[in-house]
Design an enzyme around this catalytic site. Sequence first.
Site, PDB file in Angstrom:
ATOM      1  CE1 TYR A  22      -3.871  -2.138  -0.008  1.00  0.00           C
ATOM      2  CE2 TYR A  22      -2.951  -3.193   1.944  1.00  0.00           C
ATOM      3  CZ  TYR A  22      -3.869  -3.170   0.921  1.00  0.00           C
ATOM      4  OH  TYR A  22      -4.803  -4.170   0.802  1.00  0.00           O
ATOM      5  CG  ASN A  72     -10.152   2.082  -1.270  1.00  0.00           C
ATOM      6  OD1 ASN A  72     -10.679   0.959  -1.353  1.00  0.00           O
ATOM      7  ND2 ASN A  72      -8.836   2.236  -1.210  1.00  0.00           N
ATOM      8  CG  HIS A  78     -12.953  -7.988  -2.218  1.00  0.00           C
ATOM      9  ND1 HIS A  78     -12.706  -7.654  -3.534  1.00  0.00           N
ATOM     10  CD2 HIS A  78     -11.977  -7.387  -1.485  1.00  0.00           C
ATOM     11  CE1 HIS A  78     -11.601  -6.907  -3.586  1.00  0.00           C
ATOM     12  NE2 HIS A  78     -11.151  -6.730  -2.354  1.00  0.00           N
ATOM     13  CG  ASP A  85     -28.451  -3.488  -2.088  1.00  0.00           C
ATOM     14  OD1 ASP A  85     -28.176  -3.785  -3.264  1.00  0.00           O
ATOM     15  OD2 ASP A  85     -28.998  -4.278  -1.295  1.00  0.00           O
ATOM     16  CG  HIS A  98      -9.666  -0.750  -5.369  1.00  0.00           C
ATOM     17  ND1 HIS A  98     -10.235  -1.165  -4.188  1.00  0.00           N
ATOM     18  CD2 HIS A  98     -10.634  -0.836  -6.301  1.00  0.00           C
ATOM     19  CE1 HIS A  98     -11.501  -1.495  -4.413  1.00  0.00           C
ATOM     20  NE2 HIS A  98     -11.770  -1.293  -5.683  1.00  0.00           N
ATOM     21  CG  LEU A  99      -4.227   2.851  -1.945  1.00  0.00           C
ATOM     22  CD1 LEU A  99      -4.875   2.371  -0.660  1.00  0.00           C
ATOM     23  CD2 LEU A  99      -3.093   3.795  -1.651  1.00  0.00           C
ATOM     24  NE  ARG A 109      -6.637  -9.104  -1.231  1.00  0.00           N
ATOM     25  CZ  ARG A 109      -6.898  -8.656  -0.002  1.00  0.00           C
ATOM     26  NH1 ARG A 109      -7.790  -7.716   0.193  1.00  0.00           N
ATOM     27  NH2 ARG A 109      -6.247  -9.133   1.044  1.00  0.00           N
TER      28      ARG A 109
END
Length: 150
Positions: A22, A72, A78, A85, A98-99, A109
């Site tokens: 990350y 994010n 997942h 919703d 997403h990083l 994932r």
Amino acid sequence: MHISVVHGPNLNLLGSRQVELYGLATLAQINSDLEQIASELGLTIHYEQHNGEGALVDAVQAAATSDALLINPAAYTHTSVALRDAILAVAIPTWAVHLTEPNNRETFRRVDLISDVVIGRTAGLGAASYSEALRKLVSWLRMRAKKPHL
Ligand code: DQA
């Protein structure tokens, strides 16, 4: 133009969390980079980070009055039908960020409950995913303002 930025679980630990994946940028640094882009582009931004699924659903619902949502969803990408919703219910333009590129990681994932209910997705650029995503989202909003039939 006002954009809500919502960060999901464990992103408060950026800077010390699995830095090999990350990176070293903290959430505060990412938010401050977004702030800089916002002032350059003439936007206002509101940030929230939550670890809980319900709090994230609340944050998405609260974004209903914003022009757009940058999110994010982290691990809830997942698993969370509730977050999916909420995005559908609020129905404002939403961009996922997403990083890392989750599709290039563990098989679990690759399940993504969010990517088909957002207008765009930016992943795999580390902290730069956020700045890229914000710029693309704003370009999309400005293009739509010029061509509302699209
Ligand atoms: C993440 C990817 C997710 O799979 C993971 O659970 C995260 C972060 C990313 O930004 O790369 O927490 O969303």
